[in-house]
Design a protein around this motif. Structure first.
Motif, PDB file in Angstrom:
ATOM      1  N   UNK A   1       0.748  -1.321   0.015  1.00  0.00           N
ATOM      2  CA  UNK A   1       0.021  -0.010   0.138  1.00  0.00           C
ATOM      3  C   UNK A   1       0.697   1.047  -0.100  1.00  0.00           C
ATOM      4  N   UNK A   2       0.394   2.492   0.005  1.00  0.00           N
ATOM      5  CA  UNK A   2       1.137   3.692  -0.060  1.00  0.00           C
ATOM      6  C   UNK A   2       0.918   4.421   1.245  1.00  0.00           C
ATOM      7  N   UNK A   3       0.465   3.372   2.152  1.00  0.00           N
ATOM      8  CA  UNK A   3       0.500   4.164   3.740  1.00  0.00           C
ATOM      9  C   UNK A   3      -0.488   5.160   3.816  1.00  0.00           C
ATOM     10  N   UNK A   4      -1.940   4.657   3.809  1.00  0.00           N
ATOM     11  CA  UNK A   4      -2.991   5.595   3.844  1.00  0.00           C
ATOM     12  C   UNK A   4      -3.247   6.353   5.226  1.00  0.00           C
ATOM     13  N   UNK A   5      -2.651   5.530   6.197  1.00  0.00           N
ATOM     14  CA  UNK A   5      -2.740   6.305   7.754  1.00  0.00           C
ATOM     15  C   UNK A   5      -2.133   7.446   7.489  1.00  0.00           C
ATOM     16  N   UNK A   6      -1.073   7.714   6.826  1.00  0.00           N
ATOM     17  CA  UNK A   6      -0.536   9.012   6.864  1.00  0.00           C
ATOM     18  C   UNK A   6      -0.706   9.453   5.214  1.00  0.00           C
ATOM     19  N   UNK A   7      -1.984  10.162   5.153  1.00  0.00           N
ATOM     20  CA  UNK A   7      -2.346  10.216   3.513  1.00  0.00           C
ATOM     21  C   UNK A   7      -1.585  11.059   2.567  1.00  0.00           C
ATOM     22  N   UNK A   8      -0.996  12.096   3.274  1.00  0.00           N
ATOM     23  CA  UNK A   8       0.204  12.748   2.334  1.00  0.00           C
ATOM     24  C   UNK A   8       0.921  12.038   1.680  1.00  0.00           C
ATOM     25  N   UNK A   9       1.356  10.644   2.469  1.00  0.00           N
ATOM     26  CA  UNK A   9       2.151   9.895   1.675  1.00  0.00           C
ATOM     27  C   UNK A   9       1.469   9.244   0.233  1.00  0.00           C
ATOM     28  N   UNK A  10       0.087   8.964   0.320  1.00  0.00           N
ATOM     29  CA  UNK A  10      -0.692   8.701  -0.495  1.00  0.00           C
ATOM     30  C   UNK A  10      -0.740   9.519  -1.713  1.00  0.00           C
ATOM     31  N   UNK A  11      -1.106  10.642  -1.396  1.00  0.00           N
ATOM     32  CA  UNK A  11      -1.204  11.917  -2.187  1.00  0.00           C
ATOM     33  C   UNK A  11      -0.124  11.990  -3.159  1.00  0.00           C
ATOM     34  N   UNK A  12       0.974  12.094  -2.419  1.00  0.00           N
ATOM     35  CA  UNK A  12       2.263  12.384  -3.229  1.00  0.00           C
ATOM     36  C   UNK A  12       2.627  11.185  -4.206  1.00  0.00           C
ATOM     37  N   UNK A  13       2.522   9.989  -3.764  1.00  0.00           N
ATOM     38  CA  UNK A  13       2.804   8.766  -4.484  1.00  0.00           C
ATOM     39  C   UNK A  13       1.896   8.675  -5.881  1.00  0.00           C
ATOM     40  N   UNK A  14       0.323   9.124  -5.553  1.00  0.00           N
ATOM     41  CA  UNK A  14      -0.463   9.056  -6.623  1.00  0.00           C
ATOM     42  C   UNK A  14      -0.145   9.964  -7.721  1.00  0.00           C
ATOM     43  N   UNK A  15       0.232  11.191  -7.032  1.00  0.00           N
ATOM     44  CA  UNK A  15       0.646  12.391  -7.980  1.00  0.00           C
ATOM     45  C   UNK A  15       2.026  12.025  -8.885  1.00  0.00           C
ATOM     46  N   UNK A  16       2.760  11.461  -8.389  1.00  0.00           N
ATOM     47  CA  UNK A  16       4.133  11.023  -9.153  1.00  0.00           C
ATOM     48  C   UNK A  16       3.693   9.868 -10.091  1.00  0.00           C
ATOM     49  N   UNK A  17       2.893   8.884  -9.735  1.00  0.00           N
ATOM     50  CA  UNK A  17       2.520   8.000 -10.526  1.00  0.00           C
ATOM     51  C   UNK A  17       1.588   8.335 -11.764  1.00  0.00           C
ATOM     52  N   UNK A  18       0.668   9.278 -11.480  1.00  0.00           N
ATOM     53  CA  UNK A  18      -0.172   9.875 -12.261  1.00  0.00           C
ATOM     54  C   UNK A  18       0.699  10.787 -13.447  1.00  0.00           C
ATOM     55  N   UNK A  19       1.701  11.344 -13.188  1.00  0.00           N
ATOM     56  CA  UNK A  19       2.403  11.999 -14.118  1.00  0.00           C
ATOM     57  C   UNK A  19       3.296  11.126 -14.877  1.00  0.00           C
ATOM     58  N   UNK A  20       3.687   9.973 -14.415  1.00  0.00           N
ATOM     59  CA  UNK A  20       4.525   8.895 -15.166  1.00  0.00           C
ATOM     60  C   UNK A  20       3.662   8.318 -15.881  1.00  0.00           C
ATOM     61  N   UNK A  21       2.626   7.770 -15.536  1.00  0.00           N
ATOM     62  CA  UNK A  21       1.673   6.959 -16.259  1.00  0.00           C
ATOM     63  C   UNK A  21       0.938   7.886 -17.663  1.00  0.00           C
ATOM     64  N   UNK A  22       0.655   9.095 -17.352  1.00  0.00           N
ATOM     65  CA  UNK A  22       0.042   9.868 -18.358  1.00  0.00           C
ATOM     66  C   UNK A  22       1.138  10.252 -19.329  1.00  0.00           C
ATOM     67  N   UNK A  23       2.381  10.704 -18.881  1.00  0.00           N
ATOM     68  CA  UNK A  23       3.463  11.183 -19.845  1.00  0.00           C
ATOM     69  C   UNK A  23       3.828  10.221 -20.695  1.00  0.00           C
ATOM     70  N   UNK A  24       3.884   8.977 -20.209  1.00  0.00           N
ATOM     71  CA  UNK A  24       4.625   7.791 -20.826  1.00  0.00           C
ATOM     72  C   UNK A  24       3.644   6.611 -21.396  1.00  0.00           C
TER      73      UNK A  24
END
Length: 619
Positions: A124-147
């Motif tokens: 998981x991306x550590x949802x108990x500290x949700x900033x971790x999820x938010x930043x991981x999701x943003x990074x993955x979204x840019x990578x997935x979309x751009x590539x």
């Protein structure tokens, strides 16, 4: 799917939600986040035409080259946080994806794909500290979309599945989404991360994605309200770089895809916040790092977005100095955004601001003043009001910083690393008067450039406004009523700070004591060497420069220095710093004023100081 939508709709009812993005709203194909397909050509032309932006581009690509040989990220927590890993995820995927899109070299996309598949495999991306999820999701979204065009069908399924299940869907659970209702940086960061995830997988889950985006448009207005009236960010310099930059990422993505910002840039104070950040940096390059801010400054890509919106390149005067400093900026995970937001502004066109004083109200009001924007030896002073009850605040109301001769004489420690405290069992997030937070040395008023009365902490329920200011360059000043911070210890306390005739700083405190003897302590935190030179003077020296601290008070004062090293094992080391100032015992019912002169380079000429009510003030 129906259950997922039910959770989303229930969460959106908090904001009396009516869809802002209409049913059936379409999105362009990939890539679509921040930079549409084909826009690389325009960016390449800009890079080729300007050596400054060419150098910035090359530094990003060179950093991407360094990432090629690094091992993939692993799910390793630091204390309760995965945030360091999430932030490195953004940095790697943003840099590598940028390098691929501009150069077309498949080595960057291949390396980014490997990283995304590794992160997708985390439990998981550590949802108990949700900033971790938010930043991981943003990074993955840019990578997935751009590539996207470089990924196989299986790769797309794996990565988009992780974005959905480990990112977006976790925000639908009430235990993970209290950030929807707060007014601090968590709201800005988490809504942005979730919106990026939704935009990345929009065609797969259009109803869900539209709901997530609309939820974000409504929710993010809560922290945006805190920029009013003039743009001062309540959480200070460091968190401006965090919350505001993500807020800009949110708006910029919407604008790129839907050609509108849904009214977000019209929120009072938001566009004006660029003036706040610019004025927060002194001539030395150090920021006014009050609250939980670090003690270093740096380049902020979002400032270029604001300069474009305001059509005011002078907002980039400080950013220009950072770009010309020769320092590397590649630890900034959002740096590639500067290439998208720079509006092709040439550094040679950036002129210094005209105003020498900036003030902003709100939850943490500030006043920032200087004698020049172009002289590295200029005098600079910043003072804050506000309340210790503001998110990330310290007991620093009335505190100030001061520079002259290229030296920061009056400083602020800023934050202490959270994990260094939490790992020792210190609870640092309570804001009540008796919270353990205030036992941390750097957080209470003992360590700030303000008053301490009878050895007590400032009142966390107290609040101070900027009550007056003056823009006249020969008497730049700001005044704040800090009386409520000392309820029970003082009947009245009003502080004014002025730069007089562009030559020195005066700090005036007007106080009224209750019907009991009262001990007032006045402190200045400094990295300089301090020598007590008389009954009312001290000399500070650093880097071959000097500053005289001279006290004018109606009663005898005891000049002092205090060590900044705490006896608590959880407190950070504060080596190389010292507190100086004085103590004054005042009788019951005392009414009077203390003037403290900060005189650069043995300047002894001072003018009489009038009552604060008589200080000239601008309308």
């Amino acid at each position: 799917m129906k259950l997922t939508m039910l959770f989303l709709l229930l969460g959106m009812q908090t904001f009396a939600q009516t869809d802002t993005l209409p049913v059936g709203a379409s999105v362009p194909g990939h890539p679509r986040i921040l930079m549409l397909k084909g826009e690389e050509n325009q960016l390449r032309k800009m890079i080729a035409s300007d050596p400054v932006w060419q150098k910035m581009h090359q530094s990003i690509v060179a950093e991407a080259d360094k990432m090629i040989g690094l091992p993939n990220l692993e799910r390793k927590l630091e204390g309760r946080r995965l945030l360091g890993v999430s932030r490195e995820c953004i940095r790697r995927l943003f840099y590598l994806s940028y390098a691929y899109r501009i150069t077309g070299d498949g080595k960057y996309s291949q390396r980014a794909k490997s990283e995304m598949l590794a992160v997708a495999a985390f439990q998981d991306w550590n949802p108990s500290h949700f900033l971790d999820v938010a930043e991981m999701t943003l990074g993955m979204a840019i990578g997935y979309d751009w590539l996207y065009d470089h990924l196989s069908q299986n790769d797309r399924k794996t990565i988009s599945g992780a974005i959905l299940e480990k990112g977006v869907n976790t925000s639908l659970q009430s235990k993970n989404n209290n950030w929807l209702r707060v007014t601090n940086n968590w709201n800005q960061v988490c809504n942005t991360g979730m919106a990026y995830g939704a935009l990345a997988i929009y065609e797969q889950q259009p109803e869900l994605a539209r709901g997530i985006i609309n939820r974000g448009i409504k929710s993010i207005q809560l922290p945006m309200a805190d920029y009013q009236p003039e743009g001062a960010y309540p959480e200070g310099y460091g968190y401006w770089g965090y919350g505001t930059s993500f807020n800009v990422l949110f708006i910029s993505a919407l604008e790129k895809i839907f050609q509108k910002d849904f009214g977000l840039t019209e929120k009072p104070g938001f566009l004006q916040t660029a003036g706040y950040l610019e004025n927060m940096t002194g001539p030395t390059g150090a920021p006014f790092n009050y609250s939980d801010a670090g003690n270093g400054g740096g380049l902020n890509a979002a400032m270029f977005w604001f300069a474009g919106k305001q059509k005011d390149p002078s907002l980039l005067w400080v950013e220009k100095s950072w770009m010309e400093s020769g320092k590397s900026h590649t630890r900034d995970r959002l740096l590639p955004a500067i290439m998208l937001w720079n509006n092709n502004i040439r550094l040679s066109s950036i002129k210094p601001p005209q105003a020498l004083l900036w003030t902003g109200g709100g939850k943490n009001p500030v006043a920032l003043m200087r004698t020049s924007w172009t002289d590295k030896n200029a005098i600079f002073a910043g003072m804050k009001g506000g309340s210790p009850s503001v998110n990330h605040a310290h007991m620093d109301v009335g505190s100030f910083v001061m520079e002259s001769g290229g030296v920061r004489w009056a400083m602020d420690f800023g934050m202490q690393d959270y994990n260094s405290l939490e790992s020792k069992g210190i609870s640092i997030w309570g804001l009540a008067q008796n919270s353990q937070r205030w036992q941390v040395y750097r957080y209470n008023n003992y360590a700030h450039n303000t008053l301490t009365v009878n050895g007590n902490f400032q009142n966390v329920k107290g609040d101070a406004r900027i009550t007056a200011f003056n823009r006249d360059e020969n008497f730049l000043q700001a005044t704040t009523d800090i009386s409520k911070l000392y309820a029970g210890d003082l009947e009245k306390a009003v502080r004014g700070i002025a730069i007089v005739n562009k030559q020195y700083v005066v700090v005036r405190d007007e106080i009224e004591a209750p019907q009991k003897e009262t001990v007032v302590r006045w402190t200045l935190l400094t990295p300089a060497d301090v020598k007590i030179t008389g009954g009312n003077t001290a000399e500070l020296s650093k880097n071959g420069k000097t500053l005289t601290l001279k006290v004018d008070a109606p009663l005898p004062v005891q000049m002092k220095t205090w060590s900044t090293e705490s006896k608590n094992d959880y407190d950070a080391s504060n080596k190389g710093t010292i507190l100086t100032g004085f103590e004054m015992t005042v009788p019951a019912g005392f009414k009077g004023a203390m003037n403290v002169y900060l005189l650069p380079e043995k300047n002894t000429k001072t003018a009489p100081v009038k009552a604060l009510s008589e200080w000239p003030a601008s309308k």
